[in-house]
Every structure is written in C-alpha cells, then in structure tokens.
Enzyme design. Structure first.
Site, PDB file in Angstrom:
ATOM      1  N   HIS A   1      33.854  -4.951  56.634  1.00 52.35           N
ATOM      2  CA  HIS A   1      33.684  -5.165  55.058  1.00 52.35           C
ATOM      3  C   HIS A   1      35.026  -4.914  54.354  1.00 52.35           C
ATOM      4  CE1 HIS A   1      29.691  -3.192  56.230  1.00 52.35           C
ATOM      5  NE2 HIS A   1      29.311  -4.035  55.670  1.00 52.35           N
TER       6      HIS A   1
ATOM      7  N   ASP B   1      35.944  -1.387  54.270  1.00 56.82           N
ATOM      8  CA  ASP B   1      35.850  -0.508  55.620  1.00 56.82           C
ATOM      9  C   ASP B   1      37.344  -0.292  56.035  1.00 56.82           C
ATOM     10  OD1 ASP B   1      33.248  -0.585  55.876  1.00 56.82           O
ATOM     11  OD2 ASP B   1      33.360  -2.220  57.245  1.00 56.82           O
TER      12      ASP B   1
ATOM     13  N   GLU C   1      22.330 -12.240  55.801  1.00 56.78           N
ATOM     14  CA  GLU C   1      21.822 -11.307  56.707  1.00 56.78           C
ATOM     15  C   GLU C   1      20.482 -10.580  55.990  1.00 56.78           C
ATOM     16  OE1 GLU C   1      24.374  -8.427  58.652  1.00 56.78           O
ATOM     17  OE2 GLU C   1      22.872  -6.992  58.506  1.00 56.78           O
TER      18      GLU C   1
ATOM     19  N   GLU D   1      19.605  -9.129  62.269  1.00 56.28           N
ATOM     20  CA  GLU D   1      19.947  -7.761  62.772  1.00 56.28           C
ATOM     21  C   GLU D   1      18.571  -7.311  63.342  1.00 56.28           C
ATOM     22  OE1 GLU D   1      22.030  -4.840  60.712  1.00 56.28           O
ATOM     23  OE2 GLU D   1      20.647  -3.235  61.374  1.00 56.28           O
TER      24      GLU D   1
ATOM     25  N   HIS E   1      16.975  -4.611  61.328  1.00 55.88           N
ATOM     26  CA  HIS E   1      16.175  -4.849  60.220  1.00 55.88           C
ATOM     27  C   HIS E   1      14.835  -6.036  60.380  1.00 55.88           C
ATOM     28  CE1 HIS E   1      20.461  -5.020  58.081  1.00 55.88           C
ATOM     29  NE2 HIS E   1      20.320  -3.932  58.547  1.00 55.88           N
TER      30      HIS E   1
ATOM     31  N   ASP F   1      16.909   2.731  58.974  1.00 56.64           N
ATOM     32  CA  ASP F   1      17.908   1.949  59.612  1.00 56.64           C
ATOM     33  C   ASP F   1      18.522   2.667  60.540  1.00 56.64           C
ATOM     34  OD1 ASP F   1      19.050  -0.498  60.224  1.00 56.64           O
ATOM     35  OD2 ASP F   1      20.159  -0.578  58.434  1.00 56.64           O
TER      36      ASP F   1
ATOM     37  N   ASP G   1      20.325   2.002  63.325  1.00 56.14           N
ATOM     38  CA  ASP G   1      21.280   1.320  63.699  1.00 56.14           C
ATOM     39  C   ASP G   1      21.946   2.067  65.289  1.00 56.14           C
ATOM     40  OD1 ASP G   1      21.526  -0.432  61.803  1.00 56.14           O
ATOM     41  OD2 ASP G   1      23.163   0.655  60.847  1.00 56.14           O
TER      42      ASP G   1
ATOM     43  N   ASP H   1      26.257  -3.841  65.585  1.00 52.98           N
ATOM     44  CA  ASP H   1      26.325  -2.922  64.230  1.00 52.98           C
ATOM     45  C   ASP H   1      25.492  -1.741  64.454  1.00 52.98           C
ATOM     46  OD1 ASP H   1      25.997  -1.991  61.695  1.00 52.98           O
ATOM     47  OD2 ASP H   1      24.837  -3.814  60.897  1.00 52.98           O
TER      48      ASP H   1
HETATM   49  C1  XLS Z   1      23.276  -2.730  56.788  1.00 49.58           C
HETATM   50  C2  XLS Z   1      23.932  -3.751  57.286  1.00 49.58           C
HETATM   51  C3  XLS Z   1      25.390  -4.199  56.927  1.00 49.58           C
HETATM   52  C4  XLS Z   1      25.605  -5.473  57.114  1.00 49.58           C
HETATM   53  C5  XLS Z   1      27.082  -6.227  56.607  1.00 49.58           C
HETATM   54  O1  XLS Z   1      22.285  -2.199  56.795  1.00 49.58           O
HETATM   55  O2  XLS Z   1      23.516  -4.057  58.519  1.00 49.58           O
HETATM   56  O3  XLS Z   1      26.158  -3.297  57.732  1.00 49.58           O
HETATM   57  O4  XLS Z   1      25.599  -5.779  58.481  1.00 49.58           O
HETATM   58  O5  XLS Z   1      27.132  -5.742  55.345  1.00 49.58           O
HETATM   59 CA    CA Z   2      23.889  -5.522  60.060  1.00 49.50          CA
HETATM   60 CA    CA Z   3      21.465  -1.967  59.666  1.00 49.69          CA
END
Ligand code: XLS
Ligand code: CA
Ligand code: CA
Length: 437
Positions: free
Chosen positions: A99, A102, A230, A266, A269, A305, A307, A337
């Site tokens: 991003h 970042d 996404e 993802e 998600h 989430d 991750d 991610d």
């Molecule tokens: C957040 C998202 C984010 C996207 C990019 O949950 O996964 O990181 O991948 O903005």
């Molecule tokens: Ca993501």
């Molecule tokens: Ca995520």
C-alpha cells in the site's frame, strides 16, 4: 550491510530435511505439469505484514523485534526497503506488494506525503533493477487515516472523495513507474455500519465512478496493469460492499466494468464470507475473472481476519487445483498476505513463516497436478453427471426440452435410479495423494 546476517539463502533440501531454514517442497526449477515451480508459484511478499506491521493488537502494543527498529521517519522507510529486498532475495521471492502508506510516512500535506513517496519509490526502483524483483501489485491505503472514517470511494463527504481520487491518481502513477503487473482495489472502509444513515445507491454509484475514472487515467498514462478487486465480507465495516466473489462480479457487471477487472481473492476473506477458498476461486474462474491470490488462512474458531500463514495442505491443494484448471494466474501471483503471530516476534520467524507458506503451496501444487493427471476428481464428476450425456439428459443440455416434454418423460413412470456421490471415498483418496511423497 546485512539486516539478517545469521541467515543465508534458503535452498531446497527435500522433504526429509531437518534444517528449518530450507525448503522441503519448494524447488523452483522442478517441472510440475509442464512448467517450472517458480512459474506456477509467483510468490510475493506483503510489505505491510513483513515490514510495516509489528504485532500490535487491540489489547497490546507491538512485540516484533526487527533489525530496522533503531530507525525512524524516512530513515526507517529506507531501512525497510533494504531489509525487504534482503528478505526476498534470501527466500527466493521474486515479487512484492504494498500500500502507498506502507512504504513511506504521511507528511503534513498531500504534497509532502507525495514527496516522501517519491523518495522511497526511487529507492525501490533501484533495488528492483539490481535484483530483478518485480512489483506484483500496489494499492492505495484509503482506510487507515481518520479522514476515511466514512469511507473513501463510498464516503458521505465529497472532500474525502476528492482526496481519495488524488491519492489513487498518485498510486496509479507509482504503479506505472515501478511496472506493476496488477493494481489492487480493496475496499477497506467501502461498506456501511447502519442503513439508518446510509445512501447505499449513491455510495455504490460513486464507487463505480471512481473505478471508471481510474480506468480512464490508467489508459491516459499508459499504465497497463491488470486491475483487481479484492472481496471481503466484513471488517473493518460491518457490511463491506465487495462481500465475496459473486457479489463483486455482480457489482462490476451492473456498472459495465467487468471487462476491466479480475479478482484478487484472499483465503481468510473467503472463510469470513462463509465460503471455502476454493469456492471463491471456482466462482471467479467460471467468469474468467480469477486474477491473483492473497495466500493466508483464517482460524475457524475466531471470527476475524487473522491473516495466518497458509499451512493447511487441503486448502493449498484445492487452491492449486483451481489455479491449474484455470491454466495459471497469468499476471497474478501468490501474495503472502499473512503475518507471524504476535508471540513469533523474532526476525527468524519472518523466514520460517514464509518457508512454511511456500512449502505448503509447493506441496499443494504437486498434489493438485497429480490429481489432475490421474483424473481423480474429473472422473468422479463425470460419473456423477453421466445422465446428462445421453438420452433425456443430453436433450436437456442440448436445450431441446420444454416443461411439457419433460412432464411427458416423467409421467412414463420410469424408476429413478440415483448413484452415490462417494464423498468419503474421494476424501480418502485425497488423503492418499497428500500423504504420498
Ligand atoms: C485486508 C486486506 C488488505 C488488502 C490490500 O484485510 O487483505 O491487506 O489485501 O489492501
Ligand atoms: Ca488481502
Ligand atoms: Ca486479510
């Protein structure tokens, strides 16, 4: 100067190795299904988790110990760039994603923020040239700063909409400069909390218009990245507009934007939406909209989430099955991610986590390729739908029937014979394939 002096290049040592800093399955040059593994698996480092995140959560501050901790401001941003390229080079990861916020800190004005960004983009460009590492995708962070409290493309405040457009424009320019293969839109705060104060129609129309303006601007500056949306069903907003693959595709079709986008899917998600990851891939694949993957996994006992790094071989196998059936991801890739757990705070954990994820995907690829080669699932599906290949079934798929002709057929009182779906047997065969070397 090295940020990770105690760790060397990670090599493939095979499944029996006891060296934690080696790959058990990821062997970049190994040919699987007619292609090198590293062509199938275009792994990517997620800058926000690997370099920017520090393990803070709503109950506590950051725990991560990182070699760039001693820096601050722009020096920190520069140290992170150098560390990122060392990390990727040692792991053999050839792509990365970020991003805008970042990589460089926000200044006190948009002008200053853009200047900070330009300095770091230049540094990234140099490192990309010297290493050959490429940008899988970039995106604009239109969700962290307080100004986005009501959303960005779906905000109730026109000034914020304009600011978001400005940030997006700059982000497209950065993508073009760094030769990004894709450009991602994740609707961080594009959703709503309550309909009591929400004009949903205006918000969705505005979001589609923002996408339209982005398409036009990318064309104007000659930025030919694949645009990706996404999906995510919730978090941070209660109801995110790009809920899942099917909802996002319907949104794009409603606004006539489907030609310009594919999806970045993802795993976490998907599970938040109540789907498996492979479900989301299948939906996108059938629409020709499978673009790229955010590889991670959620925890089914936790409703948010998380991750986590992907280690579940069932999911990586069924994911790579869809990818192979799609004939690959084209310009897309497999972006980790994923973040190390808060208690995995040592720098080594960054390596170990990526190794675990890369191996899980490599194993998934190998198993998926054999499942396809041996037609394990194809044959099972063919058998299950065999009645549609002859007789009345062939008339139905040939669209030669009417309700009346089908009624006539049914009234002839033939005995209906069903056959078993054999789900348990198929799962057992899947286990067999997974457990073989
Ligand atoms: C957040 C998202 C984010 C996207 C990019 O949950 O996964 O990181 O991948 O903005
Ligand atoms: Ca993501
Ligand atoms: Ca995520």
């Amino acid at each position: 100067m090295s940020y990770f002096p105690s760790i060397g290049t990670i090599a493939y040592e095979g499944s029996r190795t006891s060296n934690p800093f080696a790959f058990q399955h990821y062997n970049p040059e190994q040919i699987v299904a007619g292609k090198r593994m590293d062509e199938h698996l275009r792994f990517s480092l997620a800058y926000w988790h690997a370099l920017t995140g520090g393990g803070s959560d709503p109950f506590g501050s950051a725990t991560a110990v990182r070699p760039w901790d001693r820096f601050s401001g722009m020096d920190l941003a520069k140290a992170r760039v150098e560390s990122a390229f060392e990390l990727m080079t040692k792991l053999g990861i050839r792509y990365y994603c970020f991003h805008d916020r970042d990589i460089a800190p926000e200044g006190s004005t948009l002008q200053e923020t853009n200047r900070n960004l330009d300095v770091i983009v230049e540094l990234l460009e140099q490192h990309m040239k010297s290493t050959g590492i490429k940008l899988l995708w970039n995106t604009a962070c239109l969700f962290t700063h307080p100004r986005f409290m009501h959303g960005a493309g779906t905000t109730s405040n026109a000034d914020v909409y304009a600011y978001s457009a400005a940030q997006l424009k700059k982000s497209l320019e950065v993508g073009k400069r760094l030769g990004a293969d894709n450009y991602v839109f994740w609707g961080g705060r594009e959703g709503y909390e309550t309909l009591l104060n929400t004009d949903m129609k205006l918000e969705l129309d505005n979001l589609a218009f923002l996408y339209r303006m982005a398409i036009d601007y990318a064309q104007e500056i000659g930025f030919d990245a694949q645009f990706l949306i996404e999906p995510k069903p919730k978090e941070p907003t209660k109801h995110q507009y790009d809920f899942d693959a099917a909802t996002t595709i319907a949104f794009l079709q409603t606004y006539g934007l489907q030609e310009h986008f594919k999806l970045n899917l993802e795993a976490n998600h998907a599970t938040l939406a109540g789907h498996t990851f492979e479900h989301e891939l299948r939906v996108a694949r059938h629409q020709g909209m499978l673009g790229s993957l955010d590889a991670n996994q959620g925890d089914l006992l936790i409703g948010w989430d998380t991750d986590e790094f992907p280690t579940d071989l069932y999911t990586t196998t069924l994911t790579m099955y869809e990818v192979l059936k799609n004939d690959g991801l084209g310009r897309g890739g497999i972006n980790f991610d994923a973040k190390v757990r808060r208690a995995s705070f040592e720098p080594e954990d960054l390596f170990l986590a990526h190794i675990a994820g890369m191996d899980a995907y490599a194993k998934g690829l190998k198993v998926a390729a054999r499942l396809i080669e041996d037609r394990v699932l194809d044959d099972a599906v063919d058998r299950r739908y065999a009645t549609f290949r002859e007789g009345i079934g062939a008339d139905i798929t040939g669209r030669r029937t009417t309700l009346a002709s089908l009624e006539q057929y049914a009234l002839e009182n033939r005995p209906i014979v069903n056959v078993s779906g054999r789900q348990e047997r198929l799962k057992s065969v899947l286990n067999q394939y997974l457990l073989e070397e």
